[in-house]
Motif scaffolding. Structure first.
Motif, short mmCIF file in Angstrom:
data_model
loop_
_atom_site.label_atom_id
_atom_site.label_comp_id
_atom_site.label_asym_id
_atom_site.label_seq_id
_atom_site.Cartn_x
_atom_site.Cartn_y
_atom_site.Cartn_z
N ILE A 233 7.23 12.20 16.53
CA ILE A 233 6.19 11.92 15.54
C ILE A 233 5.16 13.05 15.50
CG2 ILE A 233 4.24 10.39 15.00
CD1 ILE A 233 5.97 8.07 16.05
N SER A 234 4.77 13.53 16.68
CA SER A 234 3.81 14.63 16.75
C SER A 234 4.37 15.90 16.11
CB SER A 234 3.41 14.91 18.20
OG SER A 234 2.78 13.80 18.79
N LEU A 235 5.61 16.23 16.47
CA LEU A 235 6.24 17.42 15.90
C LEU A 235 6.42 17.30 14.40
CD1 LEU A 235 8.93 18.10 18.66
CD2 LEU A 235 6.93 19.51 18.15
N PHE A 236 6.80 16.11 13.93
CA PHE A 236 6.97 15.89 12.50
C PHE A 236 5.64 16.04 11.76
CE2 PHE A 236 7.05 13.13 8.73
CZ PHE A 236 8.13 13.68 8.06
N ALA A 237 4.55 15.56 12.38
CA ALA A 237 3.23 15.71 11.76
C ALA A 237 2.87 17.18 11.60
CB ALA A 237 2.18 14.99 12.61
N GLY A 238 3.12 17.97 12.65
CA GLY A 238 2.84 19.40 12.57
C GLY A 238 3.69 20.09 11.53
N PHE A 295 -9.04 11.44 21.81
CA PHE A 295 -9.16 11.45 20.35
C PHE A 295 -8.09 12.29 19.65
CE2 PHE A 295 -13.84 11.13 21.57
CZ PHE A 295 -13.84 9.74 21.53
N PHE A 296 -7.03 12.66 20.36
CA PHE A 296 -6.00 13.50 19.75
C PHE A 296 -5.26 12.76 18.62
CE2 PHE A 296 -6.44 15.16 24.11
CZ PHE A 296 -6.81 16.46 23.81
N LYS A 297 -4.89 11.52 18.88
CA LYS A 297 -4.17 10.76 17.86
C LYS A 297 -5.04 10.49 16.65
CE LYS A 297 -0.98 8.59 21.12
NZ LYS A 297 -0.49 7.32 21.72
N ILE A 298 -6.32 10.20 16.91
CA ILE A 298 -7.26 9.99 15.81
C ILE A 298 -7.39 11.25 14.96
CG2 ILE A 298 -9.69 9.55 15.24
CD1 ILE A 298 -9.82 7.73 17.69
N ALA A 299 -7.42 12.42 15.64
CA ALA A 299 -7.52 13.69 14.92
C ALA A 299 -6.29 13.94 14.06
CB ALA A 299 -7.70 14.84 15.92
N ILE A 300 -5.10 13.59 14.58
CA ILE A 300 -3.88 13.77 13.79
C ILE A 300 -3.90 12.87 12.55
CG2 ILE A 300 -1.37 13.38 13.77
CD1 ILE A 300 -1.31 14.23 16.69
N ILE A 301 -4.25 11.61 12.73
CA ILE A 301 -4.30 10.67 11.59
C ILE A 301 -5.34 11.13 10.57
CG2 ILE A 301 -4.85 8.30 10.90
CD1 ILE A 301 -3.72 7.43 13.66
N THR A 302 -6.50 11.57 11.06
CA THR A 302 -7.56 12.06 10.17
C THR A 302 -7.09 13.28 9.38
OG1 THR A 302 -9.26 11.27 11.70
CG2 THR A 302 -9.93 12.90 10.06
N GLY A 303 -6.46 14.22 10.08
CA GLY A 303 -5.96 15.43 9.42
C GLY A 303 -4.91 15.13 8.37
N SER A 309 -4.77 13.30 0.89
CA SER A 309 -5.73 13.05 -0.18
C SER A 309 -5.89 14.29 -1.07
CB SER A 309 -7.09 12.67 0.41
OG SER A 309 -6.99 11.50 1.20
N ALA A 310 -5.99 15.47 -0.44
CA ALA A 310 -6.11 16.71 -1.21
C ALA A 310 -4.87 16.94 -2.06
CB ALA A 310 -6.33 17.88 -0.26
N LEU A 311 -3.71 16.65 -1.49
CA LEU A 311 -2.45 16.82 -2.23
C LEU A 311 -2.38 15.87 -3.43
CD1 LEU A 311 0.23 18.41 -2.11
CD2 LEU A 311 1.19 16.52 -0.79
N PHE A 312 -2.91 14.66 -3.28
CA PHE A 312 -2.90 13.67 -4.36
C PHE A 312 -3.73 14.16 -5.55
CE2 PHE A 312 -4.94 10.10 -6.52
CZ PHE A 312 -3.83 9.38 -6.94
N PHE A 313 -4.89 14.74 -5.29
CA PHE A 313 -5.79 15.14 -6.37
C PHE A 313 -5.42 16.49 -6.99
CE2 PHE A 313 -8.64 12.16 -4.14
CZ PHE A 313 -8.99 11.36 -5.22
N LEU A 314 -4.65 17.30 -6.29
CA LEU A 314 -4.34 18.66 -6.76
C LEU A 314 -3.75 18.72 -8.16
CD1 LEU A 314 -4.45 21.64 -5.86
CD2 LEU A 314 -2.12 21.38 -5.03
N PRO A 315 -2.77 17.85 -8.54
CA PRO A 315 -2.17 17.96 -9.89
C PRO A 315 -3.16 17.69 -11.03
CG PRO A 315 -0.79 16.64 -8.44
CD PRO A 315 -2.09 16.84 -7.74
N LEU A 332 -8.56 22.59 6.41
CA LEU A 332 -9.32 21.86 7.42
C LEU A 332 -8.49 20.74 8.03
CD1 LEU A 332 -12.79 21.55 5.61
CD2 LEU A 332 -12.20 23.07 7.49
N GLY A 333 -7.82 19.97 7.17
CA GLY A 333 -6.97 18.88 7.66
C GLY A 333 -5.84 19.39 8.54
#
Length: 356
Positions: A233-238, A295-303, A309-315, A332-333
């Motif tokens: 899961i961590s590797l997939f997130a990266g 807080f590593f998992k929280i940081a991953i979820i936040t990122g 969210s940025a990808l959703f608004f881009l189009p 930043l994310g």
């Protein structure tokens, strides 16, 4: 007599420190070279796509195959560096990295239908890249004592960040000659860097490990059996944030050129902005999380939330400066995610399991 002895000791320490700094400079050039592998090409994807008459998916393979080849080769080259020494792997790897650039460059220059040859060159480059930055970090760990190691690692990380930031600008500058020159530039840079590592660094006496490759691979499989879900899961997130960020950068590069006629260094500077924020925020996030130790998992979820969210608004956004803003937010994310993933993955294994 005593004063002379003290002066001699100070002189020896000064010489040793100077030699150490030169070696660190030579080693820091290696990860800088590695990160140029993908980011230099991104601003020129529209030119490459048009010249080769290929679609967006085929353009993406230029990055995907490079990264996949590197990922698959890292465990093997890591094992070989443990067995035979760091420098004996780093120097040929840098040269193989440059050779891949020559293969792609010659294919693009000499052949009308050169896409397949370019892909082969990119795979060769990826294999070479696997023996660069990861092995350099291991070598720095061997060379420096605990008091100096964190500072030395900081220099290596800084070089990595600088490479990420300057690569779009450097790629745009080189492409003013020709987009084919991008591939040859890898070889031009690889030669002095490999010579620098060979002549300016002195590896400690190496005691090769007796472990067999089969045993080494079994240990890796054991790690995945024990902590497979969290690691995957961590590797997939990266992988996801890098895939999204570089994919969007490629798409925006195309839009900036076609719709707003922004080309060359101007476009390279625009694309460098989100990468600058990604690198800077990765560093800041790493320092904060290291102090807190949680807080590593929280940081991953936040990122991931920020990137999504940025990808959703881009189009829905059509202005160039808004593109830059959205890309910066994505950077930043990505910084949140990448540092946290790196820490979680490395802390999931023991020092012996991380060897190589």
């Amino acid at each position: 007599m005593k004063n002379r002895s003290n002066q001699q000791k100070k002189s020896d320490r000064s010489t040793s420190q100077g030699t150490s700094n030169i070696a660190l400079m030579a080693l820091s050039a290696v990860p800088l070279l590695m990160v140029l592998g993908n980011s230099m090409l991104i601003p020129e994807f529209p030119k490459i796509k048009s010249a080769l008459d290929i679609n967006q998916f085929q353009v993406g393979l230029l990055i995907t195959l490079f990264s996949t080849a590197a990922g698959l080769s890292i465990p093997i080259l890591g094992f070989l560096s443990d067995k035979y020494g760091r420098k004996i792997i780093i120097v040929p790897s840098v040269l193989v990295y440059g050779l891949g650039g020559i293969i792609s460059g010659l294919g693009a220059t000499l052949l009308d239908d050169s896409y397949l040859i370019i892909l082969i060159g990119r795979v060769v480059q990826g294999i070479g890249a696997a023996g660069t930055a990861p092995i350099v970090m291991a070598m720095v760990g061997d060379l420096y004592k605990s008091n100096d190691r964190s500072e030395a690692m900081g220099v290596i990380e800084a070089a990595n960040g600088i490479g990420k930031v300057i690569s779009p600008v450097l790629g745009s500058a080189v492409a003013l000659i020709s987009w084919r020159a991008l591939f040859f530039s890898y070889a031009i840079l690889a030669i002095p860097i490999s010579l620098g590592v060979f002549f300016l660094t002195q590896e400690p006496t190496h005691q090769g490990q007796k472990e067999k490759l089969s045993s080494y691979l079994k240990k890796i499989l054991q790690i995945f059996r024990e902590k497979g879900p969290s690691l995957l899961i961590s590797l997939f997130a990266g992988m996801a944030v890098l895939f999204i960020l570089f994919g969007v950068l490629s798409h925006v590069s195309d839009i900036l050129e076609k719709e707003y006629n922004l080309k060359g260094l101007t476009k390279g500077l625009i694309i460098a902005i989100p990468i600058l924020f990604m690198s800077s925020f990765s560093y800041l996030t790493g320092r904060y999380l290291k102090q807190k130790g949680k807080f590593f998992k929280i940081a991953i979820i936040t990122g991931l939330t920020i990137v999504g969210s940025a990808l959703f608004f881009l189009p829905f956004l059509k202005k160039p400066y808004i593109y830059v803003g959205i890309l910066t937010i994505m950077g930043l994310g990505s910084g949140f995610v990448l540092t946290s993933v790196n820490t979680l993955v490395t802390s999931s294994t023991t020092s012996e399991q991380r060897a190589g």
